[in-house]
Design an enzyme around this catalytic site. Sequence first.
Site, PDB file in Angstrom:
ATOM      1  N   HIS A 164     -37.209  50.201  11.135  1.00  0.00           N
ATOM      2  CA  HIS A 164     -36.222  49.144  11.474  1.00  0.00           C
ATOM      3  C   HIS A 164     -35.816  48.436  10.290  1.00  0.00           C
ATOM      4  CE1 HIS A 164     -38.291  49.223  15.479  1.00  0.00           C
ATOM      5  NE2 HIS A 164     -39.515  49.211  14.790  1.00  0.00           N
ATOM      6  N   SER A 285     -12.850  49.083  -8.433  1.00  0.00           N
ATOM      7  CA  SER A 285     -11.972  48.423  -7.587  1.00  0.00           C
ATOM      8  C   SER A 285     -10.807  47.991  -8.429  1.00  0.00           C
ATOM      9  CB  SER A 285     -12.813  47.325  -6.995  1.00  0.00           C
ATOM     10  OG  SER A 285     -11.722  45.988  -6.636  1.00  0.00           O
ATOM     11  N   LYS A 291     -16.930  46.037  -9.736  1.00  0.00           N
ATOM     12  CA  LYS A 291     -17.404  47.093  -8.600  1.00  0.00           C
ATOM     13  C   LYS A 291     -17.553  48.180  -9.258  1.00  0.00           C
ATOM     14  CE  LYS A 291     -17.167  46.132  -4.699  1.00  0.00           C
ATOM     15  NZ  LYS A 291     -17.949  45.981  -3.655  1.00  0.00           N
ATOM     16  N   GLU A 298     -19.934  57.375   0.845  1.00  0.00           N
ATOM     17  CA  GLU A 298     -19.201  56.627   1.994  1.00  0.00           C
ATOM     18  C   GLU A 298     -18.328  57.413   2.814  1.00  0.00           C
ATOM     19  OE1 GLU A 298     -19.051  51.970   0.640  1.00  0.00           O
ATOM     20  OE2 GLU A 298     -17.497  53.392   0.048  1.00  0.00           O
TER      21      GLU A 298
END
Length: 466
Positions: A164, A285, A291, A298
């Site tokens: 979980h 970024s 970043k 992804e």
Amino acid sequence: MSQDPNQDKDKLWGGRFSEPTDAFVEKFTASVTFDQRMALQDIAGSRVHARMLTKVGVLSQQDCDDIQRGLNEVEAEISSGQFEWSVGLEDVHMNIEAALTAKIGDAGKRLHTGRSRNDQVATDIRLYLREQIDLIVVEIRRLQSGLLDLAEREFDTIMPGFTHLQVAQPITFGHHMMAWFEMMQRDASRMQDCQQRMNQLPLGAAALAGTSYPIDREFSAQQLGFDQPTRNSLDSVSDRDFAIEFCSASAILMTHLSRCSEELVIWSSAQFDFIALPDRFCTGSSIMPQKKNPDVPELVRGKVGRVNGHLVSLLTLMKSQPLAYNKDNQEDKEPLFDTIDTVRGSLRAFADMMPAVTCKKDNMFKAAKQGFSTATDLADYLVRKGLPFRDAHEVVGKAVALGVATAKDLSEMTLTELQQFSQMISEDVFEVLTLEGSVAARNHIGGTAPDEVKKAVINGRLLIKD
Ligand code: ARG
């Protein structure tokens, strides 16, 4: 791509037509822009077909020699990018046949004896996919080998195991990598199963019913590396279940990669900070200078969408099609090819990236200490002292409640504190409450103990050594 306005009279099937094909329809029905990918397979099939026709006495040796020579030239032009593909000639098969005939004359026109584009395309796709599956399995093996190295390097690196997405029990990072290895092992085996089942030669089925020429399908099958000829001509030209099966295996594989991707994204986030992804696999970024985005995982995670989509496309394409060949089947190629490209690209990115992943061991260890990850070990300890498991569960639950109230891990409590929950607890409890003790205790086949990880790595190396 050339388009000769007078080409209609040259269409290889033009005989019974009284007007030229509508210009839009010509483009709409053509497949050459995408099926030219199978050009080399188409040529390989034609070479064998010509040899087979010669063997059974349908073609002369001279015709066969001319065909082989002509196909050599066509192949050289295609390989060097000089071949002029024509939309007017519809597909890869007719483009090659027309080019051959332009080079060698009548012998080229005899090549199509006893064959149809229907069995030709079914053969080409199988030849193409068979090769691609080999390449995919090579990439899976490369990824697996990287995972094995990583598992070996981090065989005793402790991290939290989650259920979980909450800290559950301590595990080793090596064990986690071996879980990924197992997923890939099944993916490779699914690919190989699919390859084995599709390795039958449809050529000889002709349009749908077979042919009246005395063909030798065993010969062609053997020459093209197929296990045997297909057993039913109608089935041979109509079904694309092998492509569906490949896309299904691919969808499962990509689903696995998406799970791995998701974990890499989570682990590399500032909140978890368990691993560092190599800079060369990340991007920055344009607005936020701090970043470092995990783009590769992804993107792989995102690419599952198109592969699942292609599987559904092919299932839907095949659904309710009456036997035998229907033009619908031309629509099998783009989903199939894009699936191949996506799977190969995603595997390649992963295989390159994984060996360069580094573990932030201290952060992993600290995280494993949170969330009472050795609570099960305390329960097991009490069971070994004679308490039934359900009662032990209850006792440990109370100890955890104290831990929550006082912000202390079980291993940080004093013996007296622990003993208020059960008199069965004695000094030796601290051996099981440490993270090292917890992982080491799970030392059976498939367990997370560092020694088991080492064994799993040795075994894994044997498994991929085919
Ligand atoms: N381009 C076609 C395909 O991909 C080849 C077979 C065409 N056969 C036919 N009878 N129209 O399926």
